[in-house]
Write a protein that holds these residues in place. Structure first.
Motif, PDB file in Angstrom:
ATOM      1  N   CYS A  73      52.562  16.372  20.379  1.00 56.73           N
ATOM      2  CA  CYS A  73      51.889  15.374  21.223  1.00 56.73           C
ATOM      3  C   CYS A  73      52.835  14.640  22.170  1.00 56.73           C
ATOM      4  CB  CYS A  73      51.113  14.381  20.363  1.00 56.73           C
ATOM      5  SG  CYS A  73      52.167  13.277  19.392  1.00 56.73           S
ATOM      6  N   HIS A  74      54.103  15.064  22.272  1.00 55.30           N
ATOM      7  CA  HIS A  74      55.038  14.403  23.208  1.00 55.30           C
ATOM      8  C   HIS A  74      56.108  15.409  23.601  1.00 55.30           C
ATOM      9  CE1 HIS A  74      57.495  10.526  24.272  1.00 55.30           C
ATOM     10  NE2 HIS A  74      58.095  11.580  24.827  1.00 55.30           N
ATOM     11  N   THR A  75      55.946  16.016  24.792  1.00 56.41           N
ATOM     12  CA  THR A  75      56.986  16.921  25.290  1.00 56.41           C
ATOM     13  C   THR A  75      57.177  16.732  26.793  1.00 56.41           C
ATOM     14  OG1 THR A  75      55.880  18.937  26.156  1.00 56.41           O
ATOM     15  CG2 THR A  75      55.979  18.701  23.756  1.00 56.41           C
ATOM     16  N   HIS A  76      58.344  17.189  27.229  1.00 56.11           N
ATOM     17  CA  HIS A  76      58.669  17.234  28.664  1.00 56.11           C
ATOM     18  C   HIS A  76      59.191  18.647  28.938  1.00 56.11           C
ATOM     19  CE1 HIS A  76      59.419  12.615  28.679  1.00 56.11           C
ATOM     20  NE2 HIS A  76      59.513  12.907  27.403  1.00 56.11           N
ATOM     21  N   ILE A  77      58.380  19.687  28.678  1.00 53.44           N
ATOM     22  CA  ILE A  77      58.933  21.055  28.742  1.00 53.44           C
ATOM     23  C   ILE A  77      58.958  21.658  30.141  1.00 53.44           C
ATOM     24  CG2 ILE A  77      58.560  21.728  26.320  1.00 53.44           C
ATOM     25  CD1 ILE A  77      56.021  23.203  27.261  1.00 53.44           C
ATOM     26  N   VAL A 142      52.161  17.841  27.699  1.00 48.59           N
ATOM     27  CA  VAL A 142      53.280  18.080  28.617  1.00 48.59           C
ATOM     28  C   VAL A 142      53.283  16.988  29.682  1.00 48.59           C
ATOM     29  CG1 VAL A 142      54.359  19.710  30.218  1.00 48.59           C
ATOM     30  CG2 VAL A 142      53.042  20.587  28.276  1.00 48.59           C
ATOM     31  N   LYS A 143      54.419  16.313  29.831  1.00 55.26           N
ATOM     32  CA  LYS A 143      54.507  15.209  30.782  1.00 55.26           C
ATOM     33  C   LYS A 143      55.106  15.663  32.107  1.00 55.26           C
ATOM     34  CE  LYS A 143      55.504  12.216  26.846  1.00 55.26           C
ATOM     35  NZ  LYS A 143      54.198  11.588  26.624  1.00 55.26           N
ATOM     36  N   SER A 144      54.684  15.003  33.181  1.00 51.59           N
ATOM     37  CA  SER A 144      55.413  15.135  34.444  1.00 51.59           C
ATOM     38  C   SER A 144      56.632  14.189  34.335  1.00 51.59           C
ATOM     39  CB  SER A 144      54.506  14.759  35.619  1.00 51.59           C
ATOM     40  OG  SER A 144      54.208  13.370  35.583  1.00 51.59           O
ATOM     41  N   LEU A 243      53.136   5.027  25.961  1.00 48.54           N
ATOM     42  CA  LEU A 243      54.284   4.251  26.428  1.00 48.54           C
ATOM     43  C   LEU A 243      55.560   4.672  25.706  1.00 48.54           C
ATOM     44  CD1 LEU A 243      55.057   1.861  28.337  1.00 48.54           C
ATOM     45  CD2 LEU A 243      54.796   0.348  26.378  1.00 48.54           C
ATOM     46  N   HIS A 244      56.611   5.014  26.479  1.00 49.20           N
ATOM     47  CA  HIS A 244      57.952   5.164  25.907  1.00 49.20           C
ATOM     48  C   HIS A 244      58.437   3.731  25.654  1.00 49.20           C
ATOM     49  CE1 HIS A 244      57.740   9.255  27.514  1.00 49.20           C
ATOM     50  NE2 HIS A 244      58.891   9.544  26.939  1.00 49.20           N
ATOM     51  N   ALA A 245      58.462   3.324  24.387  1.00 46.55           N
ATOM     52  CA  ALA A 245      58.590   1.907  24.064  1.00 46.55           C
ATOM     53  C   ALA A 245      59.727   1.627  23.086  1.00 46.55           C
ATOM     54  CB  ALA A 245      57.275   1.423  23.445  1.00 46.55           C
ATOM     55  N   ASP A 266      55.674   5.237  21.774  1.00 43.04           N
ATOM     56  CA  ASP A 266      56.517   6.344  21.336  1.00 43.04           C
ATOM     57  C   ASP A 266      57.994   5.941  21.313  1.00 43.04           C
ATOM     58  OD1 ASP A 266      53.974   7.122  22.484  1.00 43.04           O
ATOM     59  OD2 ASP A 266      54.628   9.206  22.530  1.00 43.04           O
ATOM     60  N   HIS A 267      58.750   6.501  20.381  1.00 41.58           N
ATOM     61  CA  HIS A 267      60.171   6.232  20.096  1.00 41.58           C
ATOM     62  C   HIS A 267      60.288   5.094  19.079  1.00 41.58           C
ATOM     63  CE1 HIS A 267      62.210   9.004  22.824  1.00 41.58           C
ATOM     64  NE2 HIS A 267      61.355   8.659  23.773  1.00 41.58           N
ATOM     65  N   LEU A 268      60.315   3.814  19.533  1.00 37.47           N
ATOM     66  CA  LEU A 268      60.170   2.641  18.659  1.00 37.47           C
ATOM     67  C   LEU A 268      61.372   2.314  17.775  1.00 37.47           C
ATOM     68  CD1 LEU A 268      56.468   3.319  17.545  1.00 37.47           C
ATOM     69  CD2 LEU A 268      57.261   1.783  19.371  1.00 37.47           C
ATOM     70  N   THR A 318      58.240  16.750  19.076  1.00 36.83           N
ATOM     71  CA  THR A 318      59.585  17.248  19.407  1.00 36.83           C
ATOM     72  C   THR A 318      60.252  16.414  20.491  1.00 36.83           C
ATOM     73  OG1 THR A 318      58.772  18.752  21.116  1.00 36.83           O
ATOM     74  CG2 THR A 318      59.024  19.665  18.873  1.00 36.83           C
ATOM     75  N   ASP A 319      59.463  15.824  21.425  1.00 38.55           N
ATOM     76  CA  ASP A 319      60.034  15.191  22.622  1.00 38.55           C
ATOM     77  C   ASP A 319      60.851  16.210  23.414  1.00 38.55           C
ATOM     78  OD1 ASP A 319      60.597  13.206  24.493  1.00 38.55           O
ATOM     79  OD2 ASP A 319      62.215  12.286  23.318  1.00 38.55           O
ATOM     80  N   ALA A 320      60.534  17.512  23.276  1.00 38.38           N
ATOM     81  CA  ALA A 320      61.358  18.541  23.913  1.00 38.38           C
ATOM     82  C   ALA A 320      61.622  18.202  25.376  1.00 38.38           C
ATOM     83  CB  ALA A 320      60.665  19.901  23.806  1.00 38.38           C
TER      84      ALA A 320
HETATM   85 FE    FE Z   1      59.761  11.360  26.086  1.00 36.53          FE
END
Ligand code: FE
Ligand code: NIG
Length: 413
Positions: A73-77, A142-144, A243-245, A266-268, A318-320
Motif C-alpha cells: 500500500c506504499h510504493t514509489h516504483i 504507486v505514487k507519482s 501523509l508522509h508524516a 505513513d512512516h511515523l 515496502t516503500d519501494a
Molecule cells: Fe514514501
C-alpha cells in the motif's frame, strides 16, 4: 448435485483468511472461486459434496498455506535512474536530509525521471512490480512525486496505471506532487503549492488515474500548513488522503492526518503520544515502513506498542523507492517489521493484507478470504504462516491467483 459448479476449488490447503487478529486460521480448509470472486471458503469437511462434483477444476495444494494476495500500500516504483551516489554518501556519514538539502535525494531522481522516456519508466517499473508479485503481491499502490511539474506528474500516473497491462497486479495510483519543493520554487514556495492546488490536482482528476493524494510533511519538504491545504483540496475533490508524516522529526503529522480525515499517516518514527491518540480517534491507519528506517539508519522507531494499545490499524509496506527503501523483497520487510519495529508475525501479515486494504479504501473488495471478495490468492510452501516473517531468503510462493485464475506456479507444486 449442486446447481452451480464453481470455476475452481483449491483443496488440501490451510487458510489464513485474515479475518481476525489471529489471522483467521482454517486448517484443512478449501476455497472456491467463480467469476473472479471467492465463492466459498471453509473447512474441507464442510464441503457439500466431493470436490470434483463441486467445481470445474479442482486444485490440490499438497498441504500448502494460502493467504489473500498481498497488498503493497506504499510504493514509489516508477522512477528514472538510481541513487547509488546517495548510498555512497550516506555510507560516508552524510544524512538523508543533508544530501537532500545539497540537491541530491529526491531531486536527483526527479532529474532522471524527467529525462526518462515513458517506455523506459514502464519497463523498469514493471520489473519492480514483477519482483513484488514473486512475493505474492496482487495489488500495488504507486505514487507519482518524481515529476514535480505538471507534465511529468501526469506522465508518472499514466505509466503507473499502465503497469496493470504488463503485470498481474491491480495498480492504485497516488498523486504525490507535493514530494518536495522543486529548486525553481525555493524562494516562492506558495507558487508551487498553488500549482499543485490549482493545476495538478484538477489535471490528475481529469486524467482519472489517481485515487489518492499524498504529501511529504517534513522540513525538507512541506510544512504542516502547506500539507494541510493540499490534503484538504485533494480530499475535497474525492481522493483518499495519505501523509508522509513524522518520519525525520515531529511536525504533528499524525494529528494533521487525523484532522483532515486522511486514510493513513505513513512512516511515523517521531509520532507523539498525542498523535497516536488523534489517529485512534479519527480511525486513521498507520503505515509502517521499516525498509526506510533500516536503509536510513533511523535513530527512532514508530511507537508500535502505543499504536497497538490505542487500537490503531497498522499496515506494513515496502516503500519501494530508489532513495530511502530500495527494497522489493516483501519477506525482508515482514522480517524487519518484526525484528526492527516489534510487530508480531500476525500483525505483520495483517499489515500486508487486511490492514493494507483499509489504507487503500478497498477493504470490502480484498485483503481477506471471504465469500464475495476478489479471488486474489497466494499459495506458500511453509509449515506456519509466521515463516513468511521468519526467513529472510527466497520467496516461498508456489502459486499466485489473480481474479480466480492461476497466473504463476503450477498446481499444488
Ligand atoms: Fe514514501
Ligand atoms: O517514503 N519520505 C519521502 N519519500 C520517500 C523517499 C523518496 C526518495 O528518497 O526518493 C519515502 O521514504
Amino acid at each position: 448435485m449442486p446447481e452451480t459448479r464453481w470455476d475452481r476449488l483449491w483443496t488440501d490447503v490451510h487458510l489464513a483468511t485474515m479475518t481476525d487478529p489471529s489471522l483467521g486460521i482454517v486448517r484443512n480448509g478449501a476455497i472456491a472461486a467463480s467469476g473472479g470472486r471467492v465463492a466459498w471458503v471453509g473447512r474441507a469437511a464442510d464441503l457439500a459434496a466431493p470436490p470434483e462434483r463441486l467445481a470445474s477444476e479442482v486444485i490440490p495444494c499438497g498441504g500448502a498455506w494460502l493467504t489473500p494476495g498481498f497488498i503493497d500500500c506504499h510504493t514509489h516504483i516508477v522512477f528514472g535512474g538510481d541513487r547509488t551516489g546517495d548510498f555512497r554518501r550516506r555510507l560516508r556519514g552524510e544524512s538523508y536530509a543533508e544530501i537532500a538539502r545539497a540537491g541530491g535525494g529526491i531531486m536527483s531522481t526527479v532529474r532522471a525521471t524527467r529525462a526518462a522516456s515513458d517506455e523506459d519508466l514502464t519497463l523498469r517499473a514493471a520489473a519492480r512490480a514483477g519482483e513484488l508479485s514473486a512475493w505474492g503481491v496482487t495489488t500495488i499502490e504507486v505514487k507519482s512525486g518524481y515529476g514535480l511539474d505538471l507534465d511529468t506528474e501526469l506522465r508518472m500516473l499514466d505509466v503507473a496505471a499502465g503497469l496493470a497491462r504488463s503485470v498481474t497486479a491491480d495498480i492504485s495510483p497516488t498523486l504525490l506532487a507535493a514530494h518536495t519543493v522543486p529548486p525553481g520554487y525555493a524562494r516562492r514556495r506558495d507558487d508551487y503549492v498553488r500549482l499543485v492546488l490549482n493545476e495538478m490536482i484538477p489535471a490528475a482528476l481529469d486524467q482519472g488515474h489517481a485515487t489518492a493524494i499524498d504529501v511529504f510533511c517534513e522540513d525538507i519538504a512541506f510544512t504542516p500548513d502547506e500539507s494541510r491545504a493540499i490534503l484538504e483540496a485533494g480530499i475535497e475533490a474525492g481522493l483518499h488522503g495519505r501523509l508522509h508524516a513524522d518520519q525525520l522529526s515531529d511536525l504533528g503529522g499524525g494529528a494533521l492526518a487525523a484532522a483532515v480525515g486522511a486514510h493513513s499517516a505513513d512512516h511515523l518514527e517521531y509520532l507523539s503520544p498525542d498523535g497516536v491518540q488523534a489517529m485512534a480517534e479519527a480511525d486513521v491507519c498507520a503505515v509502517l515502513l521499516p525498509g526506510a528506517a533500516y536503509t536510513l539508519g533511523a535513530d527512532r522507531r514508530p511507537p508500535v506498542a502505543t499504536l497497538r494499545r490505542a487500537g490503531v490499524t497498522m499496515a506494513l509496506a515496502t516503500d519501494a523507492n530508489p532513495g530511502s527503501s530500495p527494497i522489493t523483497n516483501v519477506g525482508m520487510i515482514l522480517n524487519l517489521g518484526c525484528i526492527l519495529f516489534g510487530l508480531t508475525p500476525e500483525e505483520a501479515l495483517l499489515g500486508f493484507t487486511a490492514a493494507a486494504a483499509r489504507v487503500l479504501g478497498l477493504e470490502r473488495d480484498r485483503g481477506t478470504l471471504e465469500a464475495g471478495r476478489r479471488a486474489d490468492l497466494a499459495l506458500w510452501r511453509v509449515a506456519d504462516p509466521a515463516e513468511l516473517c521468519y526467513w529472510m531468503g527466497a520467496s516461498p510462493l508456489t502459486s499466485l491467483v489473480k481474479d480466480g485464475v492461476p497466473v504463476r506456479g503450477s498446481k499444488g507444486s
